[in-house]
Design a protein around this motif. Structure first.
Motif, PDB file in Angstrom:
ATOM      1  N   LEU A  52       0.841  -1.200   0.000  1.00 36.49           N
ATOM      2  CA  LEU A  52       0.000   0.000   0.000  1.00 36.49           C
ATOM      3  C   LEU A  52       0.873   1.246   0.000  1.00 36.49           C
ATOM      4  O   LEU A  52       1.791   1.381   0.821  1.00 36.49           O
ATOM      5  N   ARG A  53       0.596   2.152  -0.904  1.00 34.13           N
ATOM      6  CA  ARG A  53       1.338   3.414  -0.949  1.00 34.13           C
ATOM      7  C   ARG A  53       0.847   4.342   0.159  1.00 34.13           C
ATOM      8  O   ARG A  53      -0.329   4.352   0.497  1.00 34.13           O
ATOM      9  N   ASP A  54       1.758   5.136   0.697  1.00 37.88           N
ATOM     10  CA  ASP A  54       1.382   6.192   1.637  1.00 37.88           C
ATOM     11  C   ASP A  54       1.093   7.441   0.804  1.00 37.88           C
ATOM     12  O   ASP A  54       1.974   8.268   0.555  1.00 37.88           O
ATOM     13  N   LEU A  55      -0.153   7.551   0.361  1.00 40.13           N
ATOM     14  CA  LEU A  55      -0.518   8.616  -0.576  1.00 40.13           C
ATOM     15  C   LEU A  55      -0.361  10.003   0.027  1.00 40.13           C
ATOM     16  O   LEU A  55       0.008  10.956  -0.664  1.00 40.13           O
ATOM     17  N   VAL A  56      -0.640  10.122   1.325  1.00 41.33           N
ATOM     18  CA  VAL A  56      -0.505  11.438   1.966  1.00 41.33           C
ATOM     19  C   VAL A  56       0.966  11.845   2.047  1.00 41.33           C
ATOM     20  O   VAL A  56       1.322  12.999   1.796  1.00 41.33           O
ATOM     21  N   ALA A  57       1.833  10.891   2.390  1.00 38.82           N
ATOM     22  CA  ALA A  57       3.268  11.188   2.455  1.00 38.82           C
ATOM     23  C   ALA A  57       3.799  11.577   1.076  1.00 38.82           C
ATOM     24  O   ALA A  57       4.626  12.491   0.950  1.00 38.82           O
ATOM     25  N   GLU A  58       3.333  10.887   0.040  1.00 39.38           N
ATOM     26  CA  GLU A  58       3.746  11.237  -1.321  1.00 39.38           C
ATOM     27  C   GLU A  58       3.270  12.641  -1.685  1.00 39.38           C
ATOM     28  O   GLU A  58       3.997  13.418  -2.312  1.00 39.38           O
ATOM     29  N   LYS A  59       2.048  12.959  -1.296  1.00 36.51           N
ATOM     30  CA  LYS A  59       1.521  14.299  -1.580  1.00 36.51           C
ATOM     31  C   LYS A  59       2.314  15.363  -0.811  1.00 36.51           C
ATOM     32  O   LYS A  59       2.588  16.445  -1.331  1.00 36.51           O
ATOM     33  N   ALA A  60       2.691  15.042   0.423  1.00 33.35           N
ATOM     34  CA  ALA A  60       3.478  15.981   1.226  1.00 33.35           C
ATOM     35  C   ALA A  60       4.813  16.274   0.554  1.00 33.35           C
ATOM     36  O   ALA A  60       5.281  17.422   0.546  1.00 33.35           O
ATOM     37  N   GLU A  61       5.430  15.253  -0.014  1.00 31.50           N
ATOM     38  CA  GLU A  61       6.711  15.449  -0.702  1.00 31.50           C
ATOM     39  C   GLU A  61       6.529  16.294  -1.953  1.00 31.50           C
ATOM     40  O   GLU A  61       7.358  17.168  -2.256  1.00 31.50           O
ATOM     41  N   ARG A  62       5.439  16.076  -2.699  1.00 35.49           N
ATOM     42  CA  ARG A  62       5.161  16.909  -3.873  1.00 35.49           C
ATOM     43  C   ARG A  62       4.939  18.349  -3.466  1.00 35.49           C
ATOM     44  O   ARG A  62       5.412  19.283  -4.125  1.00 35.49           O
ATOM     45  N   ALA A  63       4.204  18.542  -2.376  1.00 32.71           N
ATOM     46  CA  ALA A  63       3.942  19.901  -1.885  1.00 32.71           C
ATOM     47  C   ALA A  63       5.252  20.597  -1.504  1.00 32.71           C
ATOM     48  O   ALA A  63       5.458  21.779  -1.817  1.00 32.71           O
ATOM     49  N   LYS A  64       6.138  19.874  -0.842  1.00 31.41           N
ATOM     50  CA  LYS A  64       7.431  20.447  -0.439  1.00 31.41           C
ATOM     51  C   LYS A  64       8.245  20.855  -1.659  1.00 31.41           C
ATOM     52  O   LYS A  64       8.795  21.963  -1.713  1.00 31.41           O
ATOM     53  N   GLU A  65       8.339  19.966  -2.652  1.00 30.92           N
ATOM     54  CA  GLU A  65       9.130  20.263  -3.846  1.00 30.92           C
ATOM     55  C   GLU A  65       8.565  21.465  -4.597  1.00 30.92           C
ATOM     56  O   GLU A  65       9.312  22.324  -5.078  1.00 30.92           O
ATOM     57  N   PHE A  66       7.240  21.549  -4.686  1.00 27.08           N
ATOM     58  CA  PHE A  66       6.622  22.689  -5.373  1.00 27.08           C
ATOM     59  C   PHE A  66       6.879  23.982  -4.612  1.00 27.08           C
ATOM     60  O   PHE A  66       7.180  25.026  -5.213  1.00 27.08           O
ATOM     61  N   LEU A  67       6.776  23.927  -3.284  1.00 23.55           N
ATOM     62  CA  LEU A  67       7.036  25.113  -2.470  1.00 23.55           C
ATOM     63  C   LEU A  67       8.475  25.582  -2.653  1.00 23.55           C
ATOM     64  O   LEU A  67       8.738  26.789  -2.773  1.00 23.55           O
ATOM     65  N   LEU A  68       9.414  24.664  -2.679  1.00 18.86           N
ATOM     66  CA  LEU A  68      10.821  25.037  -2.883  1.00 18.86           C
ATOM     67  C   LEU A  68      11.019  25.698  -4.242  1.00 18.86           C
ATOM     68  O   LEU A  68      11.814  26.642  -4.373  1.00 18.86           O
ATOM     69  N   GLN A  69      10.282  25.238  -5.248  1.00 14.43           N
ATOM     70  CA  GLN A  69      10.362  25.875  -6.561  1.00 14.43           C
ATOM     71  C   GLN A  69       9.826  27.304  -6.515  1.00 14.43           C
ATOM     72  O   GLN A  69      10.403  28.218  -7.112  1.00 14.43           O
ATOM     73  N   LEU A  70       8.713  27.503  -5.797  1.00 11.39           N
ATOM     74  CA  LEU A  70       8.156  28.852  -5.657  1.00 11.39           C
ATOM     75  C   LEU A  70       9.135  29.769  -4.937  1.00 11.39           C
ATOM     76  O   LEU A  70       9.331  30.928  -5.341  1.00 11.39           O
ATOM     77  N   LEU A  71       9.741  29.260  -3.870  1.00  8.63           N
ATOM     78  CA  LEU A  71      10.705  30.079  -3.119  1.00  8.63           C
ATOM     79  C   LEU A  71      11.907  30.436  -3.977  1.00  8.63           C
ATOM     80  O   LEU A  71      12.432  31.565  -3.891  1.00  8.63           O
ATOM     81  N   ALA A  72      12.362  29.499  -4.805  1.00 14.47           N
ATOM     82  CA  ALA A  72      13.498  29.774  -5.689  1.00 14.47           C
ATOM     83  C   ALA A  72      13.164  30.901  -6.665  1.00 14.47           C
ATOM     84  O   ALA A  72      14.009  31.765  -6.943  1.00 14.47           O
ATOM     85  N   ARG A  73      11.926  30.904  -7.164  1.00 12.93           N
ATOM     86  CA  ARG A  73      11.503  31.972  -8.075  1.00 12.93           C
ATOM     87  C   ARG A  73      11.434  33.324  -7.360  1.00 12.93           C
ATOM     88  O   ARG A  73      11.520  34.380  -8.001  1.00 12.93           O
ATOM     89  N   MET A  74      11.244  33.281  -6.033  1.00 10.11           N
ATOM     90  CA  MET A  74      11.221  34.511  -5.240  1.00 10.11           C
ATOM     91  C   MET A  74      12.618  34.902  -4.759  1.00 10.11           C
ATOM     92  O   MET A  74      12.769  35.880  -4.032  1.00 10.11           O
ATOM     93  N   ASP A  75      13.633  34.113  -5.161  1.00 11.88           N
ATOM     94  CA  ASP A  75      15.011  34.324  -4.700  1.00 11.88           C
ATOM     95  C   ASP A  75      15.110  34.226  -3.178  1.00 11.88           C
ATOM     96  O   ASP A  75      15.853  34.970  -2.540  1.00 11.88           O
ATOM     97  N   VAL A  76      14.349  33.314  -2.615  1.00 15.01           N
ATOM     98  CA  VAL A  76      14.370  33.084  -1.166  1.00 15.01           C
ATOM     99  C   VAL A  76      14.990  31.723  -0.892  1.00 15.01           C
ATOM    100  O   VAL A  76      14.575  30.714  -1.466  1.00 15.01           O
ATOM    101  N   THR A  77      15.999  31.712  -0.018  1.00 18.46           N
ATOM    102  CA  THR A  77      16.629  30.463   0.399  1.00 18.46           C
ATOM    103  C   THR A  77      16.028  30.035   1.731  1.00 18.46           C
ATOM    104  O   THR A  77      16.029  30.806   2.687  1.00 18.46           O
ATOM    105  N   ALA A  78      15.514  28.823   1.783  1.00 14.80           N
ATOM    106  CA  ALA A  78      14.879  28.358   3.022  1.00 14.80           C
ATOM    107  C   ALA A  78      14.892  26.834   3.070  1.00 14.80           C
ATOM    108  O   ALA A  78      14.966  26.160   2.040  1.00 14.80           O
TER     109      ALA A  78
END
Length: 210
Positions: free
Chosen positions: A56-82
């Motif tokens: 069984l896949r942990d669908l919520v954990a997979e979604k959390a990882e996608r959310a994190k990666e997308f957020l990091l992309q948004l921050l990079a576009r804002m020139d924010v390191t976090a």
């Protein structure tokens, strides 16, 4: 994660049996073929069953990882390191940002933070079930919540003394809810919201007959 290993005459039958045991669909699992299986000579001698491992896949954990990666992309576009820390609590995905220039991420009264949360929620939930996404930056939301609760108590005391209604500044749904919750057990004041987004405001009034 729950895993079963199943043997059957062929891979399809083994997978079907595993899915039945897990009460899941193919989209909800990962499948590893452990043995291909063989019919043997004339379908009798040397025949071997196929064997699969289905997890069984942990669908919520997979979604959390996608959310994190997308957020990091948004921050990079804002020139924010976090850095971004992820936690999953009761199917709610919490993302905590830490780093320099968090004021840029938070914005005026959390407006930028709310916008980022909205975008990440849309992206992470575009497929499958909906999970609540909460974004924070260095504990800003807790500090802001306490500030709003103090404001609510102060305004409530003022309304009780003067009997005059008080209209607060425009707030988003989350912040208005904090005000409402802070005063919901007050016997002498009541709250409601007026206006249209994004200018909707909390109004605190004295209860009649008190």
């Amino acid at each position: 994660m729950k895993t079963v290993e199943v043997s059957a005459k062929n891979i399809d039958d083994a997978v079907a049996d595993a899915l039945s045991q897990l009460e899941a669909t193919r989209e909800q699992v990962t499948i590893d073929v452990l043995e291909e299986g063989s019919k043997g000579f004339l379908g009798l001698l040397g025949a071997r069953d196929a064997k699969v491992r289905v997890t069984l896949r942990d669908l919520v954990a997979e979604k959390a990882e996608r959310a994190k990666e997308f957020l990091l992309q948004l921050l990079a576009r804002m020139d924010v390191t976090a850095t971004v820390d992820v936690a999953v609590k009761d199917d709610t995905i919490e993302l905590e940002m830490n780093g320099p220039n968090m004021g840029l991420v938070i914005g005026r009264r959390g407006a930028t933070l709310d916008s980022l949360q909205y975008l990440v929620s849309l992206y992470a939930n575009k497929d499958g079930d909906w999970n609540r996404i909460l974004l924070d930056a260095e504990g800003y939301r807790d500090r802001r919540s306490e500030t709003l609760r103090r404001l609510a108590r102060k305004v409530g005391d003022k309304v009780k003394k003067t009997g005059r209604r008080t209209v607060l500044e425009p707030m988003g749904p989350h912040e208005r809810r904090i005000i409402h919750m802070a005063l919901q057990n007050e016997s002498r004041v009541a709250t409601h919201s007026e206006g249209n987004e994004p200018y909707r405001r909390v109004v605190v009034t004295a209860k009649r007959g008190r």
